[in-house]
Design a protein around this motif. Structure first.
Motif, PDB file in Angstrom:
ATOM      1  N   ASP A  57      11.395   4.167   6.138  1.00 23.97           N
ATOM      2  CA  ASP A  57      11.550   3.337   4.949  1.00 23.97           C
ATOM      3  C   ASP A  57      11.288   1.865   5.245  1.00 23.97           C
ATOM      4  O   ASP A  57      11.095   1.078   4.312  1.00 23.97           O
ATOM      5  CB  ASP A  57      12.967   3.478   4.377  1.00 23.97           C
ATOM      6  N   ARG A  58      11.306   1.504   6.522  1.00 23.04           N
ATOM      7  CA  ARG A  58      11.100   0.102   6.896  1.00 23.04           C
ATOM      8  C   ARG A  58       9.821  -0.103   7.703  1.00 23.04           C
ATOM      9  O   ARG A  58       9.501  -1.234   8.067  1.00 23.04           O
ATOM     10  CB  ARG A  58      12.301  -0.401   7.709  1.00 23.04           C
ATOM     11  N   ARG A  59       9.108   0.958   7.957  1.00 24.28           N
ATOM     12  CA  ARG A  59       7.875   0.842   8.737  1.00 24.28           C
ATOM     13  C   ARG A  59       6.785   0.208   7.880  1.00 24.28           C
ATOM     14  O   ARG A  59       6.560   0.609   6.736  1.00 24.28           O
ATOM     15  CB  ARG A  59       7.441   2.216   9.226  1.00 24.28           C
ATOM     16  N   ILE A  60       6.093  -0.779   8.429  1.00 23.03           N
ATOM     17  CA  ILE A  60       5.050  -1.471   7.666  1.00 23.03           C
ATOM     18  C   ILE A  60       3.944  -0.492   7.300  1.00 23.03           C
ATOM     19  O   ILE A  60       3.445   0.255   8.133  1.00 23.03           O
ATOM     20  CB  ILE A  60       4.471  -2.644   8.482  1.00 23.03           C
ATOM     21  N   SER A  61       3.565  -0.513   6.042  1.00 26.30           N
ATOM     22  CA  SER A  61       2.590   0.426   5.512  1.00 26.30           C
ATOM     23  C   SER A  61       1.185   0.148   6.049  1.00 26.30           C
ATOM     24  O   SER A  61       0.782  -1.007   6.182  1.00 26.30           O
ATOM     25  CB  SER A  61       2.575   0.340   3.986  1.00 26.30           C
ATOM     26  N   PRO A  62       0.414   1.208   6.335  1.00 24.94           N
ATOM     27  CA  PRO A  62      -0.998   1.019   6.717  1.00 24.94           C
ATOM     28  C   PRO A  62      -1.797   0.321   5.621  1.00 24.94           C
ATOM     29  O   PRO A  62      -2.789  -0.354   5.920  1.00 24.94           O
ATOM     30  CB  PRO A  62      -1.491   2.458   6.935  1.00 24.94           C
ATOM     31  N   VAL A  63      -1.381   0.485   4.374  1.00 25.96           N
ATOM     32  CA  VAL A  63      -2.065  -0.194   3.273  1.00 25.96           C
ATOM     33  C   VAL A  63      -1.952  -1.706   3.449  1.00 25.96           C
ATOM     34  O   VAL A  63      -2.950  -2.434   3.330  1.00 25.96           O
ATOM     35  CB  VAL A  63      -1.480   0.229   1.910  1.00 25.96           C
ATOM     36  N   PHE A  64      -0.747  -2.179   3.750  1.00 33.34           N
ATOM     37  CA  PHE A  64      -0.545  -3.615   3.960  1.00 33.34           C
ATOM     38  C   PHE A  64      -1.283  -4.090   5.202  1.00 33.34           C
ATOM     39  O   PHE A  64      -1.901  -5.162   5.192  1.00 33.34           O
ATOM     40  CB  PHE A  64       0.948  -3.926   4.084  1.00 33.34           C
ATOM     41  N   TYR A  99       8.656  -8.320  -1.220  1.00 35.44           N
ATOM     42  CA  TYR A  99       9.466  -7.957  -0.048  1.00 35.44           C
ATOM     43  C   TYR A  99      10.690  -8.863   0.061  1.00 35.44           C
ATOM     44  O   TYR A  99      11.791  -8.404   0.403  1.00 35.44           O
ATOM     45  CB  TYR A  99       8.618  -8.069   1.217  1.00 35.44           C
ATOM     46  N   ALA A 100      10.506 -10.139  -0.234  1.00 36.70           N
ATOM     47  CA  ALA A 100      11.623 -11.080  -0.158  1.00 36.70           C
ATOM     48  C   ALA A 100      12.714 -10.712  -1.148  1.00 36.70           C
ATOM     49  O   ALA A 100      13.914 -10.771  -0.827  1.00 36.70           O
ATOM     50  CB  ALA A 100      11.123 -12.504  -0.416  1.00 36.70           C
ATOM     51  N   HIS A 101      12.306 -10.333  -2.372  1.00 35.57           N
ATOM     52  CA  HIS A 101      13.299  -9.852  -3.344  1.00 35.57           C
ATOM     53  C   HIS A 101      14.054  -8.648  -2.785  1.00 35.57           C
ATOM     54  O   HIS A 101      15.285  -8.597  -2.827  1.00 35.57           O
ATOM     55  CB  HIS A 101      12.602  -9.421  -4.640  1.00 35.57           C
ATOM     56  N   ALA A 102      13.283  -7.678  -2.277  1.00 41.09           N
ATOM     57  CA  ALA A 102      13.873  -6.427  -1.824  1.00 41.09           C
ATOM     58  C   ALA A 102      14.776  -6.625  -0.606  1.00 41.09           C
ATOM     59  O   ALA A 102      15.880  -6.074  -0.537  1.00 41.09           O
ATOM     60  CB  ALA A 102      12.767  -5.424  -1.496  1.00 41.09           C
ATOM     61  N   TYR A 109      10.214  -0.276  -0.805  1.00 41.99           N
ATOM     62  CA  TYR A 109       9.892  -1.690  -0.982  1.00 41.99           C
ATOM     63  C   TYR A 109       9.828  -2.440   0.341  1.00 41.99           C
ATOM     64  O   TYR A 109       9.196  -3.501   0.422  1.00 41.99           O
ATOM     65  CB  TYR A 109      10.935  -2.370  -1.877  1.00 41.99           C
ATOM     66  N   LEU A 110      10.484  -1.914   1.370  1.00 40.14           N
ATOM     67  CA  LEU A 110      10.520  -2.616   2.651  1.00 40.14           C
ATOM     68  C   LEU A 110       9.298  -2.332   3.514  1.00 40.14           C
ATOM     69  O   LEU A 110       9.171  -2.888   4.596  1.00 40.14           O
ATOM     70  CB  LEU A 110      11.794  -2.235   3.422  1.00 40.14           C
ATOM     71  N   THR A 111       8.401  -1.490   3.041  1.00 35.59           N
ATOM     72  CA  THR A 111       7.191  -1.164   3.799  1.00 35.59           C
ATOM     73  C   THR A 111       6.044  -2.123   3.501  1.00 35.59           C
ATOM     74  O   THR A 111       4.988  -2.012   4.120  1.00 35.59           O
ATOM     75  CB  THR A 111       6.720   0.264   3.472  1.00 35.59           C
ATOM     76  N   LEU A 112       6.236  -3.014   2.530  1.00 33.48           N
ATOM     77  CA  LEU A 112       5.202  -3.967   2.105  1.00 33.48           C
ATOM     78  C   LEU A 112       3.994  -3.266   1.480  1.00 33.48           C
ATOM     79  O   LEU A 112       2.915  -3.845   1.385  1.00 33.48           O
ATOM     80  CB  LEU A 112       4.742  -4.836   3.291  1.00 33.48           C
ATOM     81  N   ASN A 113       4.187  -2.031   1.051  1.00 33.03           N
ATOM     82  CA  ASN A 113       3.116  -1.273   0.410  1.00 33.03           C
ATOM     83  C   ASN A 113       3.086  -1.597  -1.082  1.00 33.03           C
ATOM     84  O   ASN A 113       4.014  -1.246  -1.810  1.00 33.03           O
ATOM     85  CB  ASN A 113       3.342   0.226   0.608  1.00 33.03           C
ATOM     86  N   PRO A 114       2.036  -2.261  -1.579  1.00 35.27           N
ATOM     87  CA  PRO A 114       1.994  -2.626  -2.996  1.00 35.27           C
ATOM     88  C   PRO A 114       1.968  -1.419  -3.926  1.00 35.27           C
ATOM     89  O   PRO A 114       2.318  -1.537  -5.105  1.00 35.27           O
ATOM     90  CB  PRO A 114       0.696  -3.440  -3.120  1.00 35.27           C
ATOM     91  N   LEU A 115       1.572  -0.258  -3.412  1.00 38.96           N
ATOM     92  CA  LEU A 115       1.524   0.947  -4.242  1.00 38.96           C
ATOM     93  C   LEU A 115       2.916   1.501  -4.538  1.00 38.96           C
ATOM     94  O   LEU A 115       3.068   2.388  -5.390  1.00 38.96           O
ATOM     95  CB  LEU A 115       0.683   2.028  -3.548  1.00 38.96           C
ATOM     96  N   LYS A 116       3.932   0.979  -3.860  1.00 39.54           N
ATOM     97  CA  LYS A 116       5.305   1.431  -4.060  1.00 39.54           C
ATOM     98  C   LYS A 116       6.017   0.663  -5.171  1.00 39.54           C
ATOM     99  O   LYS A 116       7.124   1.031  -5.558  1.00 39.54           O
ATOM    100  CB  LYS A 116       6.108   1.290  -2.756  1.00 39.54           C
TER     101      LYS A 116
END
Length: 266
Positions: free
Chosen positions: A10-17, A60-63, A79-86
């Motif tokens: 849930d906190r791993r940075i997304s490959p999309v980002f 991400y800052a909000h989350a 939301y913590l993955t920085l994936n905009p698709l989420k």
């Protein structure tokens, strides 16, 4: 016990980002070195990618602030993955802001992370959650303009200077618009916890239309002039002059004819 809110995935940075950051890095390098056949195309891709990165960091800052304030459901929402698709409304948070940049060169505020406010206790926490997003835009603007207000532009190619100037313009407009105390924007979210229950109930139905109302008001010539005079003043205080800002936007919109004052040497 491990819960969904605290799984590492849930906190791993997304490959999309990561991919968006990679595009920003490559096109930033192309802008700096003049590698691209058309400098305007490189500026367009660099600024667009950097703008999307800033939108992701805004949400991400909000989350992240909500998580530390008590909403442990944030992680499971992605939301913590920085994936905009989420995001709850990817159209509002990513697509429309990019379209507005392409069409008019203005940083459209987004807003698409669903926070369970009932889990959070304390008015200051609620205000800080709302303020965290636009404060990220402020920080992004400070970073973009650092070479200007530090007078460290020696050796920085003109195309890259112009790109940073235009990117800073987007961050400043996004921050100012977001901080407006209008229902539906973060500025209202900052003051909302301090309002009476009756006032909040009366204002709540107008929240979906707040952003539209702001842009409708900006169509009024006198208001538009005051708004962009304010933007120019802020950018001027950060070391960016009108020519740099203008040339940044001119290069970004490369499909139009490039002004002779904004040509860059290769």
């Amino acid at each position: 016990m491990t819960t969904a809110a605290f799984r590492r995935s849930d906190r791993r940075i997304s490959p999309v980002f990561v991919g968006i950051v990679a595009v920003m890095a490559v096109t930033g390098w192309a802008t700096w070195t003049g590698f691209a056949e058309q400098p305007g195309l490189a500026v367009f891709l660099f600024v667009t990618a950097a703008w999307i990165v800033s939108l992701c960091l805004h949400e991400y800052a909000h989350a992240r602030t909500a998580l530390h304030s008590g909403d442990i459901s944030i992680g499971a929402k992605g939301y913590l993955t920085l994936n905009p698709l989420k995001y709850t409304h990817a159209l509002l948070s990513i697509v429309l802001p990019v379209i507005f940049v392409i069409m008019g060169g203005i940083g459209l505020p987004g807003g698409a992370v669903f926070i369970e406010r009932g889990r959070i206790q304390g008015r200051w926490k609620h205000s800080l959650i709302s303020a965290a997003g636009p404060l990220t835009n402020v920080l992004f603007a400070v970073v973009c303009t650092a070479p200007f207000w530090l007078h460290a532009l020696d050796g920085v190619p003109l195309a890259f200077q112009y790109a940073l100037a235009f990117l800073a313009l987007l961050q400043v407009t996004a921050a100012i618009l977001n901080f407006l105390p209008v229902p539906g924007l973060d500025g209202y979210g900052v003051i909302e916890p301090w309002l009476s229950y009756g006032v909040r109930r009366q204002v709540e139905p107008f929240a979906p239309f707040g952003l539209l109302a702001v842009f409708a008001v900006l169509w009024i010539p006198s208001v538009n002039t005051v708004f962009f005079d304010l933007i120019d003043s802020v950018l001027g205080g950060l070391g960016i002059d009108d020519l740099q800002r203008y040339c940044g936007q001119n290069l970004y919109r490369f499909w139009q004819s490039t002004d002779q004052f904004c040509t860059v040497s290769r």
